[in-house]
Design an enzyme around this catalytic site. Structure first.
Site, PDB file in Angstrom:
ATOM      1  N   ASP A 478       0.965  -0.890  -0.176  1.00  0.00           N
ATOM      2  CA  ASP A 478       0.056  -0.059  -0.442  1.00  0.00           C
ATOM      3  C   ASP A 478       0.656   1.340   0.460  1.00  0.00           C
ATOM      4  OD1 ASP A 478      -2.421   1.305   0.286  1.00  0.00           O
ATOM      5  OD2 ASP A 478      -3.250   0.139   1.742  1.00  0.00           O
ATOM      6  N   ASP A 548     -10.776   1.827  -3.128  1.00  0.00           N
ATOM      7  CA  ASP A 548     -11.164   2.190  -1.471  1.00  0.00           C
ATOM      8  C   ASP A 548     -12.839   1.779  -1.775  1.00  0.00           C
ATOM      9  OD1 ASP A 548      -8.998   1.054  -0.443  1.00  0.00           O
ATOM     10  OD2 ASP A 548      -9.326   3.220   0.599  1.00  0.00           O
TER      11      ASP A 548
HETATM   12  C1  GLA Z   1      -5.940   2.327   2.507  1.00  0.00           C
HETATM   13  C2  GLA Z   1      -5.971   0.701   1.048  1.00  0.00           C
HETATM   14  C3  GLA Z   1      -7.193   0.552   1.943  1.00  0.00           C
HETATM   15  C4  GLA Z   1      -6.985  -0.198   2.887  1.00  0.00           C
HETATM   16  C5  GLA Z   1      -6.426   0.654   4.041  1.00  0.00           C
HETATM   17  C6  GLA Z   1      -5.801   0.361   5.036  1.00  0.00           C
HETATM   18  O1  GLA Z   1      -6.556   3.160   2.023  1.00  0.00           O
HETATM   19  O2  GLA Z   1      -6.502   1.413  -0.438  1.00  0.00           O
HETATM   20  O3  GLA Z   1      -7.417  -1.525   1.327  1.00  0.00           O
HETATM   21  O4  GLA Z   1      -5.822  -1.421   3.354  1.00  0.00           O
HETATM   22  O5  GLA Z   1      -5.193   1.238   3.187  1.00  0.00           O
HETATM   23  O6  GLA Z   1      -5.026   1.416   6.148  1.00  0.00           O
END
Ligand code: GLA
Length: 729
Positions: A478, A548
């Protein structure tokens, strides 16, 4: 051979199955002119298009008006500072501060195959698939060598371009701008297609008429970004899915970029794509070479759909690597939306137990398992298992999950550091910052200086030790903030402009290292959802988290934009719980499954808590995934209708390469009163083959299904979805 050089006429002709690209060297000074790019033509000598024999035009015949020549000649790679006032491809500053560059043809090489770009992602191909032209151009005053590299695919309408810039002199040079591709075109009143967005709203397609002046999309955020995308297409007015000319420009890069179309005074269009030159500069010591990233040009004379399919085939076969390249991906369940930071071994095992019983194949432990991370305020950089949460240790957890017949995956955010972390306290200088100025926080975190080898090494060792400690088969990488306050402790004052690019190279280096040491890993890139969904990252990870926003209806638009250029096999898509955590919408569980089927497919919910009637559907959805995934992953993608355009329903399909099978997805977003059925026209079938629609007995020719269409009965309600499976028997 897709590339030919005609010495007498000094013409290069590059051919793909359906396109031609013609370059000509003209006049005494050996200017490199761009004669043509478009639908295949038989002739090679198109120099007449460059107007060199017209009334005094070229400098050898009309020195007094040299600048008029520069101002309108279609240059293959225009340079800054000499009188071509349109956007330039390259700008070099000498030690004395001057910025005028003029390139002349020097020599060339043509060979089968495709060179790699050192330390950078790029499409790859063997000698049987690709031919390459390297055009060496020089500026003798600046002692500069610029090599324009073109690779032409034999079975795809793809031409890739990249550029090498070498300082062949004795004094340093500063590269202040380098585009990877420039294209001088006729202005056919194109529409410009780009993708814009925001967090949870990535890659919405935008169309606008190209007018006079410059219109561009770009990112100065240090990553390809949620907001704009390193892609543009120029399409003839009202081009549809299957008609019209389309030129696609896509950048294989994950940092700052610009893609721009400019219509000038003479009604010509100059397109450029490359690294954004704002805040970019690269010091070239004598003998140094800078490698610009790759741009992928796709031409389609058959509309947008053909362009999409060409990009899909290219990326599936010539960009994505690793063991999962051509393989079905395990159906995963990720605990992010299920638990956020509130989890421990018992909770994860309870989810895994339930999930494995339903047929889910992998548990992914998301953010929150390391250091003292209990919210997004702390501990990034402390990549050590928090055994207060993960009681019994990571190996125990992984082994238990494995015993249930499931694989195990884990989340990292390697590029970041929280001020409240042991790693930051030990190495505050590892964060990107301008000396004397406190850098701005975002999600309460700083960005690590990945231009520094010792920083990469330190983070790599922590990440790799975790991966070595247990049977971990998947990593979600990420990246949750964008870059700012650019400053690196290790760069000299005249090299600070290198930081954005060096950062991206550092990310690439670490991902290459990771996938080399752990070749069996399934790597999924992610950046606050889909902010770094680009071909650069796709070279390292066969799939990328799309957004997301897991709401099935929001996803229609996001996935439509993404699928415009990326294969469905690359789109991370999960079924999540309702009301949706991002938009609050409630959609049927069945629809959520059908929409996620267009991507990698997985779950992002607490399977122990969802309503029983939803849980009961999971085995059916899993069976559906197993039944259709080969087709979805490998087939040809067709868009039939777009909810983002009609605001009522969405429809797309995937057709097997042999055209014997197809799966179409119809999603009714908005039901209408007194609307008995909607007709859709299937696409991509063989007109002469006969097909049956699953669940019916009647056979129809492909021509009937495509031209006369089929009726979709009213699905009674909003957000209802239906799969239409069509097969030759
Ligand atoms: C980002 C990712 C999510 C999750 C969060 C965790 O927003 O896109 O899928 O993994 O971080 O903090």
């Amino acid at each position: 051979m897709g590339i030919n050089f005609y010495e007498k006429e000094a013409v290069f002709k590059l051919d793909t199955p359906d396109t031609s690209y013609v370059i000509a060297i003209v006049d005494d000074e050996k200017f490199i002119g761009h004669a043509y790019y478009g639908k295949k033509v038989e002739d090679y000598d198109l120099t007449y298009l460059l107007r060199t024999s017209e009334m005094p035009f070229v400098p050898s015949k009309n020195e007094r008006d040299r600048l008029s020549f520069y101002d309108c000649f279609p240059m293959e790679y225009p340079t800054h500072g000499i009188g071509d006032y349109r956007e330039s491809g390259i700008k070099i500053k000498t030690k004395s501060g001057h910025v005028a560059t003029k390139l002349s043809y020097e020599s060339h090489k043509i060979y089968a195959g495709k060179p790699a770009i050192p330390n950078m992602p790029a499409t790859f191909a063997g000698e049987e698939d690709c031919d390459t032209l390297e055009l060496l151009c020089v500026d003798k005053e600046q002692n500069l060598e610029v090599t324009l590299v073109y690779s032409v695919f034999r079975h795809l309408d793809v031409i890739t371009r990249s550029v090498r810039v070498k300082n062949a002199g004795e004094q340093e040079l500063y590269l202040e701008k380098v585009m990877s591709a420039c294209l001088d075109m006729d202005n056919k009143e194109y529409e410009l297609l780009t993708m814009h967005g925001s967090w949870a709203r990535e890659r919405h397609i935008q169309k606008r008429t190209v007018g006079f002046g410059k219109q561009s999309v770009s990112s100065c955020r240090g990553e390809s970004s949620h907001q704009d995308h390193p892609f543009m297409a120029l399409a003839t007015k009202n081009a549809t899915q299957d008609a019209g000319e389309v030129y696609g420009f896509h950048f294989v890069y994950s940092g700052n970029f610009i893609a721009q179309a400019e219509v000038g005074q003479f009604q010509t269009l100059r397109a450029v794509i490359g690294i954004l030159s704002e805040d970019f500069s690269w010091k070239l010591q004598p003998g140094d070479t800078f490698h610009a990233p790759e741009a992928v040009l796709v031409y389609s004379s058959k509309g947008l759909g053909e362009m999409s399919r060409t990009y899909h085939d290219l990326y599936r076969n010539h960009l994505i690597r690793g063991v999962y390249k051509d393989k079905k991906r395990p159906i995963l369940i990720n605990n992010w939306e299920a638990t956020y930071f509130e989890f421990d071994t018992d909770k994860l095992l309870a989810i895994a137990r339930e999930a494995s019983g339903l047929g889910i194949e992998m548990l992914v432990m998301d953010d929150g398992w390391f250091g003292h991370r209990s919210s997004d305020n702390m501990a990034l950089g402390d990549w050590f298992v928090n055994e207060k949460k993960i009681t019994g240790g990571l190996k125990y957890l992984v082994d238990e999950v494995n015993k249930m017949g499931m694989k195990f995956g884990i989340w990292f955010e390697p590029e970041m550091v929280s001020p409240d972390s042991d790693f930051y306290r030990a190495h505050p200088d590892y964060a990107i910052a301008v000396p004397g100025r406190v850098p701005g926080l975002s999600r309460n975190q700083y960005v690590l200086d990945f231009s520094r080898q010792e920083v990469i090494d330190a983070v790599y060792e922590m990440v790799a030790s975790v991966l070595r400690s247990a049977n971990i088969e998947y990593v979600k990488w990420d990246m949750n903030r964008q870059l700012s306050d650019m400053g690196s402790l290790m760069l000299d004052s005249d090299c600070q402009g290198e930081l954005y690019h060096r950062y991206v190279l550092g990310v690439y280096q670490m991902q290459e290292r990771l996938t080399s040491e752990f070749p069996y890993l399934l790597l999924e890139n992610c950046s606050g959802g889909g902010a770094r969904f680009d071909p650069g990252m796709l070279y390292y990870s066969p799939q990328i988290w799309c957004s997301d926003d897991t709401d099935a209806i929001e996803r229609l638009q996001i996935q439509e934009g993404t699928a415009l250029i990326y294969p469905l096999s690359a789109m991370g898509a999960h079924v999540s719980d309702c009301p949706n955590h991002t938009v609050g919408r409630v959609t049927p569980f069945e629809t959520r499954g059908i929409v996620a089927l267009a991507g990698t497919f997985g779950y992002e919910l607490d399977v122990t808590k969802i309503p029983e009637e939803d849980r009961k559907q999971i085995p059916e959805q899993i069976a559906m995934y197993h039944k259709y995934n080969d087709l979805v992953r490998t087939g040809d993608y067709y868009r039939l209708a777009s909810y983002s355009e009609n605001r009522e329903f969405d429809c797309y399909g995937v057709v097997s390469k042999d055209k014997k099978e197809a799966l179409y997805t119809f999603v009714q977003v908005l039901n209408r009163a007194n609307c008995k059925s909607r007709k859709i026209f299937l696409r991509g079938l063989d007109a002469k083959k006969t097909y049956k629609i699953e669940g019916t007995d009647q056979e129809y020719f492909g021509s009937t299904l495509m031209n006369a269409g089929i009726n979709i009965e009213n699905l009674w309600g909003d957000f209802r979805a239906k799969l239409i499976h069509v097969k030759c028997y």
